[in-house]
Design a protein around this motif. Structure first.
Motif, PDB file in Angstrom:
ATOM      1  N   LEU A  95       0.830  -1.203   0.000  1.00  0.00           N
ATOM      2  CA  LEU A  95       0.000   0.000   0.000  1.00  0.00           C
ATOM      3  C   LEU A  95       0.866   1.256   0.000  1.00  0.00           C
ATOM      4  O   LEU A  95       0.623   2.197  -0.770  1.00  0.00           O
ATOM      5  N   LEU A  96       1.870   1.274   0.858  1.00  0.00           N
ATOM      6  CA  LEU A  96       2.769   2.422   0.937  1.00  0.00           C
ATOM      7  C   LEU A  96       3.508   2.623  -0.380  1.00  0.00           C
ATOM      8  O   LEU A  96       3.672   3.760  -0.854  1.00  0.00           O
ATOM      9  N   THR A  97       3.944   1.530  -0.997  1.00  0.00           N
ATOM     10  CA  THR A  97       4.685   1.620  -2.258  1.00  0.00           C
ATOM     11  C   THR A  97       3.813   2.169  -3.374  1.00  0.00           C
ATOM     12  O   THR A  97       4.225   3.056  -4.136  1.00  0.00           O
ATOM     13  N   LEU A  98       2.593   1.655  -3.495  1.00  0.00           N
ATOM     14  CA  LEU A  98       1.694   2.103  -4.554  1.00  0.00           C
ATOM     15  C   LEU A  98       1.321   3.576  -4.387  1.00  0.00           C
ATOM     16  O   LEU A  98       1.376   4.358  -5.347  1.00  0.00           O
ATOM     17  N   VAL A  99       0.947   3.955  -3.168  1.00  0.00           N
ATOM     18  CA  VAL A  99       0.541   5.339  -2.930  1.00  0.00           C
ATOM     19  C   VAL A  99       1.720   6.292  -3.139  1.00  0.00           C
ATOM     20  O   VAL A  99       1.581   7.347  -3.770  1.00  0.00           O
ATOM     21  N   SER A 100       2.897   5.932  -2.630  1.00  0.00           N
ATOM     22  CA  SER A 100       4.073   6.799  -2.766  1.00  0.00           C
ATOM     23  C   SER A 100       4.461   6.980  -4.226  1.00  0.00           C
ATOM     24  O   SER A 100       4.783   8.098  -4.662  1.00  0.00           O
ATOM     25  N   THR A 101       4.430   5.885  -4.985  1.00  0.00           N
ATOM     26  CA  THR A 101       4.776   5.965  -6.410  1.00  0.00           C
ATOM     27  C   THR A 101       3.807   6.862  -7.157  1.00  0.00           C
ATOM     28  O   THR A 101       4.210   7.705  -7.976  1.00  0.00           O
ATOM     29  N   ASN A 102       2.524   6.697  -6.894  1.00  0.00           N
ATOM     30  CA  ASN A 102       1.533   7.521  -7.580  1.00  0.00           C
ATOM     31  C   ASN A 102       1.626   8.993  -7.175  1.00  0.00           C
ATOM     32  O   ASN A 102       1.438   9.885  -8.001  1.00  0.00           O
ATOM     33  N   LEU A 103       1.917   9.247  -5.895  1.00  0.00           N
ATOM     34  CA  LEU A 103       2.081  10.630  -5.457  1.00  0.00           C
ATOM     35  C   LEU A 103       3.322  11.254  -6.087  1.00  0.00           C
ATOM     36  O   LEU A 103       3.306  12.422  -6.495  1.00  0.00           O
ATOM     37  N   PHE A 104       4.392  10.490  -6.178  1.00  0.00           N
ATOM     38  CA  PHE A 104       5.640  11.000  -6.754  1.00  0.00           C
ATOM     39  C   PHE A 104       5.464  11.348  -8.225  1.00  0.00           C
ATOM     40  O   PHE A 104       6.034  12.331  -8.715  1.00  0.00           O
ATOM     41  N   THR A 105       4.693  10.536  -8.945  1.00  0.00           N
ATOM     42  CA  THR A 105       4.464  10.772 -10.376  1.00  0.00           C
ATOM     43  C   THR A 105       3.251  11.654 -10.635  1.00  0.00           C
ATOM     44  O   THR A 105       2.869  11.856 -11.786  1.00  0.00           O
ATOM     45  N   HIS A 139      -7.897   8.406 -10.936  1.00  0.00           N
ATOM     46  CA  HIS A 139      -8.240   7.098 -11.504  1.00  0.00           C
ATOM     47  C   HIS A 139      -7.097   6.098 -11.322  1.00  0.00           C
ATOM     48  O   HIS A 139      -7.315   4.928 -11.017  1.00  0.00           O
ATOM     49  N   LYS A 140      -5.871   6.559 -11.499  1.00  0.00           N
ATOM     50  CA  LYS A 140      -4.706   5.685 -11.358  1.00  0.00           C
ATOM     51  C   LYS A 140      -4.535   5.222  -9.913  1.00  0.00           C
ATOM     52  O   LYS A 140      -4.240   4.048  -9.650  1.00  0.00           O
ATOM     53  N   HIS A 141      -4.722   6.129  -8.973  1.00  0.00           N
ATOM     54  CA  HIS A 141      -4.705   5.750  -7.559  1.00  0.00           C
ATOM     55  C   HIS A 141      -5.774   4.688  -7.285  1.00  0.00           C
ATOM     56  O   HIS A 141      -5.524   3.685  -6.612  1.00  0.00           O
ATOM     57  N   HIS A 142      -6.949   4.937  -7.805  1.00  0.00           N
ATOM     58  CA  HIS A 142      -8.106   4.086  -7.528  1.00  0.00           C
ATOM     59  C   HIS A 142      -7.875   2.654  -7.981  1.00  0.00           C
ATOM     60  O   HIS A 142      -7.994   1.704  -7.195  1.00  0.00           O
ATOM     61  N   VAL A 143      -7.529   2.467  -9.252  1.00  0.00           N
ATOM     62  CA  VAL A 143      -7.412   1.101  -9.779  1.00  0.00           C
ATOM     63  C   VAL A 143      -6.185   0.388  -9.227  1.00  0.00           C
ATOM     64  O   VAL A 143      -6.181  -0.851  -9.092  1.00  0.00           O
ATOM     65  N   ALA A 144      -5.132   1.133  -8.880  1.00  0.00           N
ATOM     66  CA  ALA A 144      -3.942   0.501  -8.297  1.00  0.00           C
ATOM     67  C   ALA A 144      -4.290  -0.145  -6.961  1.00  0.00           C
ATOM     68  O   ALA A 144      -3.913  -1.302  -6.692  1.00  0.00           O
ATOM     69  N   LEU A 145      -5.018   0.575  -6.115  1.00  0.00           N
ATOM     70  CA  LEU A 145      -5.383   0.049  -4.801  1.00  0.00           C
ATOM     71  C   LEU A 145      -6.491  -0.997  -4.898  1.00  0.00           C
ATOM     72  O   LEU A 145      -6.482  -1.984  -4.156  1.00  0.00           O
ATOM     73  N   LEU A 146      -7.438  -0.796  -5.808  1.00  0.00           N
ATOM     74  CA  LEU A 146      -8.519  -1.770  -5.969  1.00  0.00           C
ATOM     75  C   LEU A 146      -7.985  -3.104  -6.457  1.00  0.00           C
ATOM     76  O   LEU A 146      -8.389  -4.172  -5.977  1.00  0.00           O
ATOM     77  N   GLY A 147      -7.056  -3.073  -7.401  1.00  0.00           N
ATOM     78  CA  GLY A 147      -6.461  -4.314  -7.891  1.00  0.00           C
ATOM     79  C   GLY A 147      -5.710  -5.057  -6.807  1.00  0.00           C
ATOM     80  O   GLY A 147      -5.779  -6.286  -6.707  1.00  0.00           O
ATOM     81  N   LEU A 148      -4.979  -4.318  -5.962  1.00  0.00           N
ATOM     82  CA  LEU A 148      -4.255  -4.945  -4.852  1.00  0.00           C
ATOM     83  C   LEU A 148      -5.227  -5.583  -3.869  1.00  0.00           C
ATOM     84  O   LEU A 148      -5.008  -6.722  -3.418  1.00  0.00           O
ATOM     85  N   ALA A 149      -6.297  -4.877  -3.522  1.00  0.00           N
ATOM     86  CA  ALA A 149      -7.263  -5.402  -2.562  1.00  0.00           C
ATOM     87  C   ALA A 149      -7.918  -6.677  -3.073  1.00  0.00           C
ATOM     88  O   ALA A 149      -8.071  -7.656  -2.325  1.00  0.00           O
ATOM     89  N   ILE A 150      -8.299  -6.685  -4.338  1.00  0.00           N
ATOM     90  CA  ILE A 150      -8.931  -7.876  -4.914  1.00  0.00           C
ATOM     91  C   ILE A 150      -7.943  -9.035  -4.962  1.00  0.00           C
ATOM     92  O   ILE A 150      -8.302 -10.188  -4.679  1.00  0.00           O
ATOM     93  N   SER A 151      -6.707  -8.760  -5.289  1.00  0.00           N
ATOM     94  CA  SER A 151      -5.685  -9.811  -5.332  1.00  0.00           C
ATOM     95  C   SER A 151      -5.535 -10.482  -3.977  1.00  0.00           C
ATOM     96  O   SER A 151      -5.491 -11.718  -3.871  1.00  0.00           O
TER      97      SER A 151
END
Length: 319
Positions: free
Chosen positions: A90-100, A105-117
């Motif tokens: 979670l920290l990696t995905l959020v930090s990467t998206n914030l940095f870029t 939408h990109k934040h949303h699907v990144a976290l949703l995909g992780l949760a479903i996985s």
């Protein structure tokens, strides 16, 4: 004058009347279906986790494969596995998206995909565990067979002297060896993180450029390999998942077969969940997710699903 031809590629569903029509429109224009599916998976996981007991396979007290000691202190406790495979991704995905400076939408699907996985992997793992009922390597230490139990015949859980009421989990968990839950969960979370980083860093991306001397619409695929440092960075989460899996053998909770199948299960679900929202890693647009349902994000336009021509860089005039 002929009437204009209807656009067959339109992703906007026809509006119906009344409450049912509104619900149908909402269902097709938002991520409602994904969230309903996630909740169903979550409910199913809790039902299996807290109400289902495993199949108790017969065993022999002379079987050395289940005679290992029971480790009271695990190298990677359950809480630490959540830290490594859930909160660190979670920290990696959020930090990467914030940095870029990624859009919402990109934040949303990144976290949703992780949760479903993670939740789908956990549910499948528990279903298989309880159905297979394979004894753990430390089963005899959990069971503590009563004195005089025949050594060369198959016996059942009835020979166990450990109190099934006060130590219910310790006893019954002895038949949940296959596959390894730590392994599947770690590869589901850290494996998804590895795929996400590989897409964002474009480690395997191919770019499309105009054909030299040809028509401007004729494109040629150009391979652009990512450097080794970025490739190693993307592989680091997989190494961490592998270390977690191997710790289960060191604790005598599982054998190699258990952790191998568990890791494969987690990695497969992670890849499946990732590809529902992101293009293949070799795509020239691998760092951008598929567009969401029309109306799901700000702006309200886009297509949901795998659009082959957009993924491959073809057909720029899509209505």
């Amino acid at each position: 004058m002929a009437p204009p031809r209807a656009n067959s590629n339109s992703a906007v569903p026809p509006r119906g009347g009344g409450i049912l029509g509104s619900l149908s429109t909402f269902w097709q224009r938002t991520y409602a279906a994904d969230y309903v599916g996630f909740v169903l998976l979550l409910v199913g996981y809790f039902i299996v986790q807290f109400t289902v007991e495993p199949f108790h396979r017969m065993f022999s007290v002379s079987d050395l494969r289940i005679a290992f000691p029971h480790a009271e202190k695990e190298r990677v406790p359950l809480a630490h596995n959540f830290l490594y495979a859930l909160f660190l991704p979670l920290l990696t995905l959020v930090s990467t998206n914030l940095f870029t400076r990624a859009p919402r939408h990109k934040h949303h699907v990144a976290l949703l995909g992780l949760a479903i996985s993670l939740i789908l992997t956990s549910l499948l793992t528990d279903i298989i565990k309880n159905t297979a009922g394979r004894p753990r390597p430390d089963l005899l230490a959990r069971c503590v067979p009563e004195p005089g139990t025949p050594r060369d015949v198959l016996v059942t859980i009835s020979v166990c002297t450990r109190d099934a009421k006060t130590e219910h989990h310790t006893l019954h968990d002895g038949w949940r060896s296959f596959p390894s839950g730590h392994s599947s969960f770690s590869f589901a979370g850290l494996g998804y993180t590895s795929l996400f980083l590989a897409g964002q860093l474009r480690v395997f991306a191919h770019s499309l450029s105009p054909l030299s001397g040809g028509h401007p619409d004729q494109l040629v695929e150009k391979v652009v390999r990512g450097d080794l440092v970025r490739a190693l960075l993307c592989g680091a989460p997989l190494l961490g998942a592998a270390m977690i899996a191997m710790s289960r053998c060191q604790d005598y909770r599982h054998d190699v077969w258990d952790v191998s199948v568990g890791g494969l299960l987690g990695w497969t679900v992670a890849y499946w969940s990732y590809r529902r929202y992101w293009p293949r890693l070799g795509s020239g647009r691998c760092d951008e997710p598929y567009a969401g349902p029309p109306g799901a994000e700000a702006g309200g336009e886009g297509y949901y699903g795998r659009v082959r021509d957009l993924e491959e860089g073809e057909g720029s005039n899509v209505d």
